[in-house]
Design an enzyme around this catalytic site. Sequence first.
Site, PDB file in Angstrom:
ATOM      1  N   HIS A   1       0.828  -1.217   0.000  1.00 24.46           N
ATOM      2  CA  HIS A   1       0.000   0.000   0.000  1.00 24.46           C
ATOM      3  C   HIS A   1       0.858   1.262   0.000  1.00 24.46           C
ATOM      4  O   HIS A   1       0.423   2.314   0.478  1.00 24.46           O
ATOM      5  CB  HIS A   1      -0.957   0.018   1.199  1.00 24.46           C
ATOM      6  CG  HIS A   1      -1.787  -1.214   1.327  1.00 24.46           C
ATOM      7  ND1 HIS A   1      -2.950  -1.421   0.618  1.00 24.46           N
ATOM      8  CD2 HIS A   1      -1.606  -2.339   2.078  1.00 24.46           C
ATOM      9  CE1 HIS A   1      -3.462  -2.593   0.928  1.00 24.46           C
ATOM     10  NE2 HIS A   1      -2.662  -3.180   1.808  1.00 24.46           N
TER      11      HIS A   1
ATOM     12  N   SER B   1      14.885  21.848 -15.462  1.00 27.75           N
ATOM     13  CA  SER B   1      13.666  22.628 -15.612  1.00 27.75           C
ATOM     14  C   SER B   1      13.965  23.887 -16.418  1.00 27.75           C
ATOM     15  O   SER B   1      15.070  24.439 -16.347  1.00 27.75           O
ATOM     16  CB  SER B   1      13.113  23.010 -14.232  1.00 27.75           C
ATOM     17  OG  SER B   1      12.143  24.027 -14.335  1.00 27.75           O
TER      18      SER B   1
ATOM     19  N   LYS C   1      16.216  21.691 -10.378  1.00 25.27           N
ATOM     20  CA  LYS C   1      15.477  20.480 -10.705  1.00 25.27           C
ATOM     21  C   LYS C   1      16.307  19.482 -11.521  1.00 25.27           C
ATOM     22  O   LYS C   1      17.099  19.839 -12.376  1.00 25.27           O
ATOM     23  CB  LYS C   1      14.210  20.818 -11.493  1.00 25.27           C
ATOM     24  CG  LYS C   1      13.161  21.594 -10.722  1.00 25.27           C
ATOM     25  CD  LYS C   1      12.618  20.799  -9.554  1.00 25.27           C
ATOM     26  CE  LYS C   1      11.794  19.593  -9.991  1.00 25.27           C
ATOM     27  NZ  LYS C   1      10.603  19.956 -10.770  1.00 25.27           N
TER      28      LYS C   1
ATOM     29  N   GLU D   1       9.660   8.677 -16.732  1.00 27.38           N
ATOM     30  CA  GLU D   1       8.271   9.107 -16.895  1.00 27.38           C
ATOM     31  C   GLU D   1       7.738   8.742 -18.274  1.00 27.38           C
ATOM     32  O   GLU D   1       6.580   8.318 -18.425  1.00 27.38           O
ATOM     33  CB  GLU D   1       8.172  10.613 -16.658  1.00 27.38           C
ATOM     34  CG  GLU D   1       8.370  10.994 -15.197  1.00 27.38           C
ATOM     35  CD  GLU D   1       8.441  12.492 -14.975  1.00 27.38           C
ATOM     36  OE1 GLU D   1       8.337  12.911 -13.819  1.00 27.38           O
ATOM     37  OE2 GLU D   1       8.621  13.238 -15.965  1.00 27.38           O
TER      38      GLU D   1
END
Length: 368
Positions: free
Chosen positions: A60, A181, A187, A194
Amino acid sequence: GPAAGRLHTARSRNDQVATDMRLFVRTVSFAAVDGLRGLQAAVLDLAETHLGTLMPGYTHLQRAQPVLLAHHLLAYFEMFERDIQRFATTAERADVLPLGSGALAGVPYPIDREVVAEELGFSSLSANSIDAVSDRDFVIDFHASAAILMTHISRLAEEIILWSSEEFGFLRLPPKFATGSSIMPQKSNPDIAELARARSGRAIGNLVSVLAVMKGLPLSYNRDLQEDKQPLFDTVSNVMSTLEVLTAMVPSLQFDKDRMEAAASAGYLLATDLADHLVGKGLPFRDAHQSVMALVEYAQSRDQPLASMTLDEYRRFSPLFDEAVLRLDARSSVASRDVAGGTAPGRVRDALKQARRILEEEWPARSS
């Protein structure tokens, strides 16, 4: 001339296209197996370097019990092994020659289909001409195998994304597998992972697309079958390029072993071990579970980790606790899971050896 005009004798576009599709699916299924073996090898190499690395196992998405990182990584080896079996089965099902079925009823010429099958490398002949020209089950098989594979890849990519976040901090991605970024200089975004995660949607969508094309077709051939090409070619490109990129990225993953071990040792991950301790003293597990649940609630109310509890505190919840409970830690927890398929170091070492044997037997040219 006249000779060229005879080339189409005993042939139909219907059985020729079916033959081409089977040849293509068989070829790309073997290519997918080869790509998967490469990804398996990368995962196995990484797992072998982390036999002693502890981490929290999750259910979970909450910390559950300590495990070895190698054990966790080998879960993906097993997933990819099942994917390999599916693609191998897809290639086997595509290995049927439909040529000679004509448009749908067979041909009125004394052709030798066995000779044609031998020349083209097919191991068997289609048994029914109507089915032969209208069957695309082997295409659906490929899509299904690819969709399941891409789902597995999506799960791996998701963990890479999560673990590289500051919230987890379990790993770092090298710059070539991350992007910055356009506005935030600090970043380092896991864009490659992704994209791998997102691509599973394309594979699943292409599977559904072909199923939708096939679901209402009367026998035999219909022009609808022209629409099986674009989804198949897209899925092949999607799968092969994703396997290539993941195989290059996995070896570059840099794990923070100290942080992972600290996470495996913190909090209440040893609660199950405490219940097992009481079971070893003769208490039924249900009662042991209730005692430890009360103990954990007590510790949480005081924001107190299990490692700081005294024996007297333990005995508030069961007189069966003894000095041994104070020696429980993440490594002893892992070591106690000494069953086939468990996370104990000896069992994981055996699993690593078995995985290496699989690669050496099935992928000998590159396993070394």
